[in-house]
Scaffold this active site. Structure first.
Site, PDB file in Angstrom:
ATOM      1  N   CYS A 100      40.341  18.581  78.894  1.00 30.27           N
ATOM      2  CA  CYS A 100      40.472  17.805  77.651  1.00 30.27           C
ATOM      3  C   CYS A 100      41.824  18.105  76.977  1.00 30.27           C
ATOM      4  O   CYS A 100      42.862  17.779  77.531  1.00 30.27           O
ATOM      5  CB  CYS A 100      39.272  18.095  76.744  1.00 30.27           C
ATOM      6  SG  CYS A 100      39.072  16.869  75.444  1.00 30.27           S
ATOM      7  N   TYR A 101      41.841  18.789  75.818  1.00 30.59           N
ATOM      8  CA  TYR A 101      43.126  19.129  75.182  1.00 30.59           C
ATOM      9  C   TYR A 101      44.002  19.923  76.154  1.00 30.59           C
ATOM     10  O   TYR A 101      45.213  19.732  76.218  1.00 30.59           O
ATOM     11  CB  TYR A 101      42.864  19.943  73.911  1.00 30.59           C
ATOM     12  CG  TYR A 101      44.120  20.443  73.236  1.00 30.59           C
ATOM     13  CD1 TYR A 101      44.825  19.634  72.373  1.00 30.59           C
ATOM     14  CD2 TYR A 101      44.592  21.730  73.479  1.00 30.59           C
ATOM     15  CE1 TYR A 101      45.990  20.083  71.755  1.00 30.59           C
ATOM     16  CE2 TYR A 101      45.753  22.195  72.872  1.00 30.59           C
ATOM     17  CZ  TYR A 101      46.449  21.366  72.008  1.00 30.59           C
ATOM     18  OH  TYR A 101      47.599  21.825  71.408  1.00 30.59           O
ATOM     19  N   HIS A 106      34.433  17.071  80.128  1.00 32.75           N
ATOM     20  CA  HIS A 106      34.045  18.492  80.093  1.00 32.75           C
ATOM     21  C   HIS A 106      33.175  18.873  81.294  1.00 32.75           C
ATOM     22  O   HIS A 106      31.971  18.610  81.286  1.00 32.75           O
ATOM     23  CB  HIS A 106      33.321  18.790  78.768  1.00 32.75           C
ATOM     24  CG  HIS A 106      34.257  18.755  77.618  1.00 32.75           C
ATOM     25  ND1 HIS A 106      34.940  19.866  77.172  1.00 32.75           N
ATOM     26  CD2 HIS A 106      34.679  17.720  76.857  1.00 32.75           C
ATOM     27  CE1 HIS A 106      35.727  19.517  76.176  1.00 32.75           C
ATOM     28  NE2 HIS A 106      35.592  18.222  75.972  1.00 32.75           N
ATOM     29  N   ASP A 129      20.543  46.000  74.550  1.00 31.04           N
ATOM     30  CA  ASP A 129      21.955  46.391  74.538  1.00 31.04           C
ATOM     31  C   ASP A 129      22.134  47.903  74.378  1.00 31.04           C
ATOM     32  O   ASP A 129      22.899  48.531  75.116  1.00 31.04           O
ATOM     33  CB  ASP A 129      22.712  45.668  73.419  1.00 31.04           C
ATOM     34  CG  ASP A 129      22.506  44.160  73.491  1.00 31.04           C
ATOM     35  OD1 ASP A 129      22.145  43.693  74.585  1.00 31.04           O
ATOM     36  OD2 ASP A 129      22.688  43.480  72.475  1.00 31.04           O
ATOM     37  N   LYS A 185      24.985  38.599  77.589  1.00 29.97           N
ATOM     38  CA  LYS A 185      23.642  39.201  77.558  1.00 29.97           C
ATOM     39  C   LYS A 185      22.943  39.183  78.926  1.00 29.97           C
ATOM     40  O   LYS A 185      22.363  40.181  79.348  1.00 29.97           O
ATOM     41  CB  LYS A 185      22.792  38.426  76.548  1.00 29.97           C
ATOM     42  CG  LYS A 185      21.460  39.030  76.271  1.00 29.97           C
ATOM     43  CD  LYS A 185      21.569  39.922  75.086  1.00 29.97           C
ATOM     44  CE  LYS A 185      20.273  40.386  74.531  1.00 29.97           C
ATOM     45  NZ  LYS A 185      20.496  41.181  73.320  1.00 29.97           N
TER      46      LYS A 185
END
Ligand code: XMP
Length: 516
Positions: A82-83, A169, A228, A370
């Protein structure tokens, strides 16, 4: 030696983390960098390919972020999305202009050229667009590989250099062939070998920890019992056994049997020097009379710091504090290699502690997502039940007891919560739910139990099950009603003081996941 890495240059895409994850899901290491990253930095990181992300700017605006032009001379393949495509094409003499019509959503793509980049992609497929500008005057050195009705240059490549651009995308699931295109870029174009996996970083982290922590030093870490902090403690233990002191603060606001669970894993299995601080009374007296959710959070946070500081003082040579900070926390805090501070949300598991106590921080998970942390947890020998736990908020049951938090109310909610978790585990729903819990409401409702009316000393428990990928948005779980029946029957029969159970059918937004 660094793993062969795909560099993702951050031009402000809302899908930035998604791109990084998509690359890693293909067993290739990825790191996010600032848009102006120096070519030498990329070389030092053993970069084998560069992805220029999308972003909200227009390349023709004065302030638009641009990469260092020297990255195009590194000889490393580049994919602009894209950009990012517009930036890459402009760098080679193409024009970028506002598209006549903005294009959002699905578009039918037709392949018009042949190239390793589009191998195994069918001639006709759908892609997901989200852009207001497009490349119009395509530089003479580019060729078009695919077009849509509104966008002639939907996939392009440079004729002689490995520079590619896609206007849509490929990282989102609404582009069904996006995965194939990314795989082609990684394997056919960049020559990735697909040898990276989260486990491959265990050895390098073990080495780094050993180099940093001297034999006389001790590392302390706050252990909450969540994924975590548990994986952080287990990884440190692998690197420097005997030098790690996990501190578990029982604040009285935890689920049932948490202390026993943590003891069994860290003392029993890993034989670590676990410090358990019994601080329930301290926390509950600091919460006495408080009903406001933010005030509860503030008081719990301060009490935690006080308790942790006192305990840490008793541990000699504790020069290091380990924290289970993850990559999304680092990116959101603006502290990643990208260094962009667009979305500042400072995460501190133990706010203010490192500076106040002069600790040096160790954050062995700060490069990981995660799901990758969970894989490492399993490889390090943590029990499956601990590795796949739902997240539990730091303030614990205090934000699930609406109104004042008392010992009795904690006990009531703990019993109901235990039943909820037992029932979704027994019926096979636990892993399909992102977060499951009960909320104790300060509401009495009339009931009939046996032959009598119940009211005054009775509570309502709300059951909340949500599905969510990132906890920023969530939906309620359309769970099998028989599971809800079993929960309701058991809670009203087994938990004295609850005569009504309701199910929360609100998504986030507009509600939040927690009730407070
Ligand atoms: P909300 O309620 O904001 O929750 O939709 C999103 C996620 O964040 C967790 N949460 C917290 N975690 N301290 C934490 O450590 C907090 O104060 C806190 N508040 C919410 C919540 O459990 C969910 O996973």
């Amino acid at each position: 030696m660094n793993h062969p890495t795909i560099a993702i240059l951050d031009f402000g895409s809302q899908f930035l983390q998604l791109i990084a994850r998509r690359v890693r899901e293909n067993q290739v290491h990825s790191v996010i960098f600032a848009p102006k990253v120096a070519p030498e930095t990329l070389r030092e990181h053993n970069v084998i390919g560069i992805i220029l992300s999308g972003g909200p700017a227009s390349t023709y605006e004065g302030e638009a972020p641009k990469p260092d032009p020297a990255i195009f001379d590194l000889g490393v393949p580049i994919l602009g999305i894209c950009y990012g495509m517009q930036v890459a094409c402009e760098g080679f003499g193409s024009c970028v202009e506002a598209a006549g019509a903005r294009e959002y959503g699905r578009a039918a793509l037709t392949l018009t050229g042949d190239d390793a980049f589009v191998r195994h992609v069918p001639k006709h497929t759908n892609v997901w667009m989200s852009h207001g500008d497009k490349v119009t005057g395509l530089g003479a050195e580019f060729k078009v590989l695919a077009s849509t009705a509104n966008c002639e240059n939907a996939i392009v490549r440079h004729a002689s250099r490995p520079v590619f651009g896609v206007q849509f995308h490929p990282e989102v699931t609404h582009t069904p062939e996006g995965g194939q295109l990314l795989r082609n870029f990684l394997y056919e174009i960049c020559g990735a070998s697909g040898t990276w996996n989260p486990g491959s970083i265990i050895d390098s982290h073990v080495e780094q920890i050993r180099a940093k922590v001297k034999p006389d030093d001790r590392v302390i870490c706050g252990l909450s019992g969540g994924v975590d902090s548990s994986v952080t403690a287990a990884l440190l233990h692998r690197a420097i056994p005997g030098q790690v002191t996990p501190i578990f603060v029982d604040n009285g606001l935890l689920r049932a049997n948490e202390r026993m669970r943590v003891r069994s894993v860290f003392e029993g299995h890993f034989k670590m020097d676990l410090h358990v601080v019994d601080a329930a009374d301290r926390f509950l007296s600091r919460l006495a009379g408080v009903s406001d959710p933010q005030e509860k959070r503030i008081r719990i946070g301060h009490e935690f710091v006080d308790v942790f500081k006192e305990e840490a003082k008793s541990i000699r040579n504790a020069h290091f504090l380990a924290q289970g900070t993850l990559y999304p926390d680092v990116i959101e805090s603006g502290h990643s290699a990208a260094g962009t501070a667009a979305n500042i949300k400072l995460h501190h598991n133990v706010g203010g502690l490192p500076e106040e106590l002069g600790f040096e921080l160790i954050e062995p998970l700060r490069d990981l997502f995660k799901d990758e942390v969970r894989i490492i947890g399993e490889l390090l020998g943590l029990p499956e039940e601990m590795v796949w736990r739902h997240p539990f908020p730091g303030p614990g049951l205090a934000v699930r007891i609406i109104g004042e938090v008392t010992h009795e109310r904690c006990e009531l909610l703990r019993k109901a919560d235990t039943i909820i978790i037992e029932e979704i585990t027994a019926s096979g729903w636990y892993r399909k739910i992102a977060q499951a819990f009960g909320v104790l409401l300060p509401v009495s409702s009339v009931g009939v139990m046996g032959d009598g009316r119940s009211y005054a000393d009775q509570h309502v428990v709300a059951v909340r099950f949500v599905e969510s990928k990132d906890f920023m948005t969530a939906d309620w779980v359309h769970i099998d009603p028989s599971v809800l029946s079993a929960i309701s029957t058991r809670i009203t029969n087994e938990v004295k003081g609850v005569n009504r159970v309701v199910y929360d059918i609100t998504s986030k937004p507009p509600a939040t996941i927690e009730w407070e």
